[in-house]
Design a protein around this motif. Structure first.
Motif, PDB file in Angstrom:
ATOM      1  N   GLY A 191       0.830  -1.235   0.115  1.00 53.04           N
ATOM      2  CA  GLY A 191       0.086  -0.090  -0.004  1.00 53.04           C
ATOM      3  C   GLY A 191       0.711   1.360  -0.062  1.00 53.04           C
ATOM      4  O   GLY A 191       0.206   2.398  -0.138  1.00 53.04           O
ATOM      5  N   LEU A 192       1.962   1.204   0.142  1.00 56.02           N
ATOM      6  CA  LEU A 192       2.948   2.354   0.075  1.00 56.02           C
ATOM      7  C   LEU A 192       3.183   2.668  -1.454  1.00 56.02           C
ATOM      8  O   LEU A 192       3.708   1.817  -2.170  1.00 56.02           O
ATOM      9  N   GLY A 193       3.298   4.148  -1.823  1.00 57.17           N
ATOM     10  CA  GLY A 193       3.514   4.364  -3.057  1.00 57.17           C
ATOM     11  C   GLY A 193       2.299   4.226  -4.085  1.00 57.17           C
ATOM     12  O   GLY A 193       1.368   4.144  -3.603  1.00 57.17           O
ATOM     13  N   ARG A 194       2.518   4.372  -5.287  1.00 61.11           N
ATOM     14  CA  ARG A 194       1.414   4.356  -6.297  1.00 61.11           C
ATOM     15  C   ARG A 194       0.977   3.118  -6.583  1.00 61.11           C
ATOM     16  O   ARG A 194       1.868   2.030  -6.495  1.00 61.11           O
ATOM     17  N   VAL A 195      -0.200   2.908  -6.565  1.00 55.24           N
ATOM     18  CA  VAL A 195      -0.838   1.657  -6.958  1.00 55.24           C
ATOM     19  C   VAL A 195      -1.090   1.839  -8.437  1.00 55.24           C
ATOM     20  O   VAL A 195      -2.075   2.364  -8.890  1.00 55.24           O
ATOM     21  N   PRO A 196      -0.787   0.844  -9.225  1.00 62.18           N
ATOM     22  CA  PRO A 196      -0.989   0.704 -10.563  1.00 62.18           C
ATOM     23  C   PRO A 196      -2.438   0.272 -10.853  1.00 62.18           C
ATOM     24  O   PRO A 196      -3.086  -0.484 -10.433  1.00 62.18           O
ATOM     25  N   ASP A 197      -2.926   0.858 -12.096  1.00 58.08           N
ATOM     26  CA  ASP A 197      -4.313   0.714 -12.196  1.00 58.08           C
ATOM     27  C   ASP A 197      -4.378   0.241 -13.736  1.00 58.08           C
ATOM     28  O   ASP A 197      -5.579   0.341 -14.416  1.00 58.08           O
ATOM     29  N   ASP A 198      -3.393  -0.176 -14.479  1.00 60.08           N
ATOM     30  CA  ASP A 198      -3.345  -0.391 -15.712  1.00 60.08           C
ATOM     31  C   ASP A 198      -2.728  -2.065 -15.851  1.00 60.08           C
ATOM     32  O   ASP A 198      -2.350  -2.381 -17.105  1.00 60.08           O
ATOM     33  N   LEU A 199      -2.958  -2.740 -15.001  1.00 59.38           N
ATOM     34  CA  LEU A 199      -2.448  -4.084 -15.106  1.00 59.38           C
ATOM     35  C   LEU A 199      -3.496  -5.146 -15.504  1.00 59.38           C
ATOM     36  O   LEU A 199      -4.705  -5.099 -15.528  1.00 59.38           O
ATOM     37  N   PRO A 200      -3.030  -6.175 -16.275  1.00 65.13           N
ATOM     38  CA  PRO A 200      -4.032  -7.209 -16.825  1.00 65.13           C
ATOM     39  C   PRO A 200      -4.515  -8.303 -15.751  1.00 65.13           C
ATOM     40  O   PRO A 200      -5.392  -8.837 -15.967  1.00 65.13           O
ATOM     41  N   CYS A 201      -3.608  -8.312 -14.458  1.00 65.50           N
ATOM     42  CA  CYS A 201      -4.156  -9.170 -13.473  1.00 65.50           C
ATOM     43  C   CYS A 201      -4.876  -8.122 -12.420  1.00 65.50           C
ATOM     44  O   CYS A 201      -5.083  -6.946 -12.406  1.00 65.50           O
TER      45      CYS A 201
END
Length: 242
Positions: free
Chosen positions: A31-41
């Motif tokens: 939960g630290l830092g940026r959470v990617p929102d463009d992953l296929p999983c």
């Protein structure tokens, strides 16, 4: 059919692997830092409640393979992963990134803990900390003759005799040179992460003849398979799918 994978991430290599996984797999972040929102999983953020909680999640989600691609200093998470794999009866594979190696002319000194680090810093005035958030807990302890710079993922308001910089790698060599020059850095403090994206700071320290204090790596648990390079892990994963 691809196995349902739980990938414990947070590193550059973990994100690269997550981009190759299918929708049946899960990429887990603390939960630290940026959470990617463009992953296929799928993406999951947050803890599991220790090894037992992680094992329960593995069973509930039908996970067939656990991949530990956490930071080399995330010893507790790696220990939980190894134990959870035992409890749930699934295989655990880990990426064990090699540490940096000192070269000719490098002045590297290893320390075991914060107390040893503070003692080693006694004769310096302008340390640059690249350890993450730990130095933020000690800002009230800064000696009168020192000014600290702390670089971590999130910035916060400066305090007397300290500057906190929020930044995420990769860091370019020229940018690191400019930072050291602006700060008047006389010693670099780092974890031996082995990451190429943060290695330029070591080159700058080498160019300037500055000492580097390295927090010694923790011991990590043995797991079913360990890999030094991401592509080796990916190749083994592909062979498992055949």
């Amino acid at each position: 059919m691809s196995p349902r994978i739980l990938l414990l991430g947070g590193t550059t290599e973990a994100l690269r692997l997550a981009r190759r996984l299918g929708p049946e797999s899960i990429y887990s972040l603390a939960g630290l830092g940026r959470v990617p929102d463009d992953l296929p999983c799928q993406v999951r953020v947050g803890g599991f409640g220790g090894a037992e909680g992680l094992a329960a999640f593995i069973r509930e989600q039908g996970i067939e393979l656990l991949l530990d691609l956490t930071h080399p200093y995330a010893a507790q998470i790696s220990a939980n992963a190894a134990r959870a794999a035992e409890l749930s009866g699934v295989a655990c594979w880990a990426l064990r990134r090699p540490g940096w190696q000192a070269g000719a002319g490098d002045d590297w000194r290893e320390v075991d803990d914060w107390a040893e680090l503070v003692a080693a810093l006694e004769h310096f005035q302008r340390p640059l900390f690249t350890l993450g958030r730990e130095p933020l807990e000690h800002l009230h302890e800064i000696p009168l003759h020192q000014h600290w710079t702390v670089r971590c993922l999130t910035a916060q308001q400066a305090v007397p005799r300290a500057e906190i910089i929020g930044a995420r790698g990769p860091f370019a060599l020229d940018e690191e040179r400019a930072l050291f020059a602006r700060l008047g850095t006389d010693v670099l403090i780092s974890k031996n992460s082995g990451s190429a994206s943060t290695e330029p700071k070591l080159q700058v320290a080498r160019e300037l003849g500055l000492p580097v204090l390295l927090l010694r790596r923790p011991e990590l648990p043995a797991v079913e398979r360990e890999f030094a390079q991401l592509e080796d892990l990916w190749g083994a994963l592909q062979r498992r799918l055949v």
